[in-house]
Design an enzyme around this catalytic site. Structure first.
Site, PDB file in Angstrom:
ATOM      1  N   GLU A 163      31.985  36.272  34.350  1.00  9.90           N
ATOM      2  CA  GLU A 163      32.341  37.802  34.800  1.00  9.90           C
ATOM      3  C   GLU A 163      33.687  37.882  35.472  1.00  9.90           C
ATOM      4  O   GLU A 163      34.426  38.250  35.441  1.00  9.90           O
ATOM      5  CB  GLU A 163      31.498  38.180  34.202  1.00  9.90           C
ATOM      6  CG  GLU A 163      31.778  39.860  34.310  1.00  9.90           C
ATOM      7  CD  GLU A 163      30.602  40.322  34.674  1.00  9.90           C
ATOM      8  OE1 GLU A 163      31.110  41.725  33.238  1.00  9.90           O
ATOM      9  OE2 GLU A 163      29.011  39.760  34.365  1.00  9.90           O
TER      10      GLU A 163
ATOM     11  N   GLU B 160      33.195  47.255  28.483  1.00 12.90           N
ATOM     12  CA  GLU B 160      32.254  45.594  28.435  1.00 12.90           C
ATOM     13  C   GLU B 160      33.108  45.338  26.976  1.00 12.90           C
ATOM     14  O   GLU B 160      32.423  45.285  25.911  1.00 12.90           O
ATOM     15  CB  GLU B 160      30.714  45.557  28.127  1.00 12.90           C
ATOM     16  CG  GLU B 160      29.559  46.163  29.413  1.00 12.90           C
ATOM     17  CD  GLU B 160      29.323  45.403  30.005  1.00 12.90           C
ATOM     18  OE1 GLU B 160      29.872  43.977  29.743  1.00 12.90           O
ATOM     19  OE2 GLU B 160      28.828  45.859  30.828  1.00 12.90           O
TER      20      GLU B 160
END
Length: 318
Positions: A143, A281
């Site tokens: 990430e 997100e």
């Protein structure tokens, strides 16, 4: 991004297919709610603060603080983008004089500093960890790498529009963090006209889609979001609608009831912000379909374009 952490705490490029996407989304998303998000993003006026609070999602993955990440997957062309120097803002662009703070979630070096990122910091409502390592795809594309590459792409697009763009961290500096309270402080000190924190989720396989996290109304300790709830909601709605249009990524099927919008009051990066700010997100790294997109450089460019257009829309009208 993990919901237990502080602030959550070879793929092929794919172009969005607008005709079939409409049909597919109709099965996933209540029509009225999706239409409202897109209408707001492309020109509708944002509601005046009637945010609907959603409960935080349950923890979906164990902490990864004690171990180094797996060998990285192919990053697409993120290395080339990361090495490219930032262009100077276009002095004649429509965002001349505007300041945007882009916060790439987590830091690739966090896993080397477990003691530092486990340190508790005050976010107004309570204390929580300074930061986490973030999540990764099953093939090891982290990430932290994803968000930094996306931040570089987004910075380039916004600077072409004339904005001054500041990143909370970049290319290994600092070597870990910053902590979530410092990330908020960077935006506040810059007097940002808009701020956005970039993330990707680490939920269960089968959970797909993006969601934008809005600050709820908080007034506790050093946290006071009452002045930014309204404009942050407007920013978030515009980012969500433009992101959907540019990427074809559907709104989350596991949070936000199909709207792509979630309100939270437990995130330091939002609680401590005094400027309009949202989190996004971008998809779920643990789902194979989303992971194929997130690891594609071409798709990340589409994601940056959608986020940029949402921010530009907000700043032009603010």
């Amino acid at each position: 991004m993990s919901y237990t952490g502080p602030d959550f705490d070879a793929p092929r490029p794919r172009r969005p297919r607008r005709g079939p996407l409409t049909v597919a989304l109709a099965a996933l998303v209540p029509g009225a709610l999706l239409g409202w998000v897109v209408y707001e993003a492309v020109g509708g006026s944002g509601p005046g603060g009637g945010d609907r609070t959603a409960s935080p999602a349950p923890a979906s993955r164990a902490s990864t603080l004690s171990s180094a990440p797996a060998a990285p997957a192919s990053p697409g062309d993120d290395a080339k983008v990361s090495a490219s120097p930032s262009a100077r803002p276009d002095s004649s662009g429509p965002l001349r004089g505007k300041v945007v703070v882009v916060d790439p979630g987590h830091n690739p070096g966090n896993f080397r500093h477990p003691a530092e990122i486990n340190r508790q910091v005050d976010i107004g409502t309570h204390s929580k960890e300074c930061d986490t390592t973030g999540t990764s795809t099953n093939d090891g594309y982290s990430e932290a790498r994803f968000t930094l590459d996306l931040a570089h792409r987004l910075r380039t697009l916004l600077e072409r529009q004339g904005a001054t763009v500041k990143l909370t961290h970049d290319d290994g500096a600092p070597s870990w963090g910053p902590c979530v309270d410092e990330r908020a402080r960077i935006g506040n000190t810059a007097h940002a006209d808009a701020a956005i924190s970039l993330h990707a989720d680490g939920s269960a396989a089968g959970n797909r889609g993006f969601h934008v996290i809005l600050p709820g109304s908080v007034h506790a300790g050093a946290a006071d979001t009452r002045g930014i709830v309204g404009p942050s909601h407007d920013l978030g709605v515009r980012v969500a609608g433009n992101y959907l249009r540019e990427t074809g990524e559907p709104p989350s099927n596991y949070l936000g009831e199909g709207t792509g919008l979630v309100t939270r009051t437990d995130l330091g990066g939002l609680n401590l912000s005094t400027v309009p700010k949202v989190f996004i997100e971008c998809g779920n790294m643990r789902d194979s379909k989303d992971a194929a997109l997130l690891t594609s450089g071409a798709w990340r460019q589409q994601a940056a374009q959608g986020i940029s257009e949402g921010i530009v829309s907000f700043l032009r009208d603010s």
